[in-house]
Scaffold this motif. Structure first.
Motif, short mmCIF file in Angstrom:
data_model
loop_
_atom_site.label_atom_id
_atom_site.label_comp_id
_atom_site.label_asym_id
_atom_site.label_seq_id
_atom_site.Cartn_x
_atom_site.Cartn_y
_atom_site.Cartn_z
N ALA A 51 -19.89 48.76 -29.31
CA ALA A 51 -18.90 49.79 -29.61
C ALA A 51 -19.42 51.19 -29.27
N ASP A 52 -20.71 51.41 -29.52
CA ASP A 52 -21.31 52.71 -29.18
C ASP A 52 -21.37 52.90 -27.68
N ARG A 53 -21.68 51.83 -26.95
CA ARG A 53 -21.66 51.91 -25.48
C ARG A 53 -20.28 52.30 -24.99
N ASP A 54 -19.26 51.64 -25.50
CA ASP A 54 -17.89 51.92 -25.05
C ASP A 54 -17.48 53.35 -25.39
N ALA B 213 -23.53 61.94 -24.30
CA ALA B 213 -22.39 61.14 -24.75
C ALA B 213 -22.73 60.35 -26.00
N LEU B 214 -23.93 59.79 -26.05
CA LEU B 214 -24.35 59.04 -27.24
C LEU B 214 -24.49 59.96 -28.46
N VAL C 177 -18.46 65.13 -22.48
CA VAL C 177 -19.31 65.33 -21.30
C VAL C 177 -18.48 65.26 -20.02
N ARG C 178 -18.59 66.28 -19.21
CA ARG C 178 -17.94 66.28 -17.90
C ARG C 178 -19.02 66.49 -16.84
N ALA D 264 -16.47 56.35 -22.73
CA ALA D 264 -15.20 57.04 -22.85
C ALA D 264 -15.37 58.55 -22.93
N ALA D 265 -16.56 59.00 -23.38
CA ALA D 265 -16.81 60.43 -23.55
C ALA D 265 -17.24 61.11 -22.25
N ILE D 266 -17.49 60.32 -21.21
CA ILE D 266 -18.00 60.88 -19.95
C ILE D 266 -16.91 60.87 -18.89
#
Length: 281
Positions: A58-61, A18-19, A24-25, A65-67
């Motif tokens: 912001a990168d954490r958020d 994700a980072l 990512v699922r 959100a991508a997972i």
């Protein structure tokens, strides 16, 4: 990206992907607690990154959100790369990869295993696309340790090996090494006999875990002693890798000491259970 399993390793790989900006699922057990626990692992790790200044809020958020977590394997049907990160059990991994082979639609999709000891050819031959099955062995903690073993079997295509290496090095920014497709691959074939030797020293009463670990950290400049490292890896995982090595090579140095077997049977699995050779809060 698709990932199966959201324990220590699955959560770490999901966070890393994700980072890196990937979609990512993660498929988890349908048990009610599994998805919640998996999400908590990822959130806690990302929060630690923010607290230590390694990661912007912001990168954490964006990573969170991508997972997406799901309890349905069928939701991985559109993935281009799926990594299984379930427990170290050959029969379970064979069954899972056989199922993923039927589910994942793209014939060029890569099916990867994060196994730490099981030869990849055994996992690939249960599918109709053994040429697309490869080992991607990450190390714990995934977010910190740079190495990934890329393990191609005699059935894995050269193109898939090259694509997997590109993914590890360029997309994730990790350091890939090519390891042989044999039980334990490269790193664990060296590491596990060392850990087992330390466990035998405890078992025979030669020294305590603290003294053994101090000897290796203070005397050999190891960042962590063998007993703390075994606790970190998980004593069940350590025993499973030792069993795979012994099954393949029949070398006495790979045989699990009785003390290790009894600790696993008693649920003393190391840090993840709060007690192994040490007690953890």
């Amino acid at each position: 990206m698709g990932i199966v399993g959201c324990g220590t390793m699955g959560a770490g790989v999901a966070e890393l992907c994700a980072l890196a900006g990937l979609d990512v699922r993660v498929a988890v057990s349908p048990r009610d607690t599994s998805a919640v626990a998996g999400r908590q692992r990822i959130v806690a790790s990302l929060d630690r990154g923010v607290q230590k200044g390694r990661l912007a809020p912001a990168d954490r958020d964006a990573a969170l959100a991508a997972i997406e977590l799901t309890t349905r394997l069928d939701d991985l049907s559109d993935r281009q790369l799926v990594i299984e990160a379930i427990h170290e059990d050959e029969a379970a991994k064979v069954e899972l990869l056989s199922t993923l082979d039927r589910i994942v639609a793209d014939p060029d999709a890569i099916l990867a295993s994060n196994t730490s000891s099981i030869p990849i050819v055994r996992l690939g031959r249960c599918t109709r696309r053994a040429r697309n099955v490869i080992g991607l062995h990450f190390f714990n903690p995934v977010s910190v340790l740079p190495l990934v073993e890329v393990v191609s079997s005699v059935l894995t295509s050269e193109d898939v090996r090259d694509r997997a290496e590109h993914f590890v090095a360029t997309v994730l920014g990790k350091e890939p090494i090519h390891s042989p497709d044999r039980a334990g691959f490269l790193v664990n074939a060296l590491l596990i006999p060392y850990l087992l030797a330390a466990i035998r020293m405890v078992e025979s009463g030669l020294a305590t875990p603290a003294v053994i670990d101090q000897g290796m950290t203070s005397g050999c400049s190891h960042p962590m002693g063998p007993l703390r490292l075994a606790d970190l890896i998980g004593l069940d995982v350590t025993a499973a890798i030792a069993d795979a090595l012994y099954d393949e090579f029949k070398e006495p140095l790979y045989a699990s000491p009785p003390l290790l077997q009894r600790m696993v049977e008693g649920g003393l699995l190391g840090r993840k259970r709060g007690r192994g050779f040490y007690v953890y809060s």
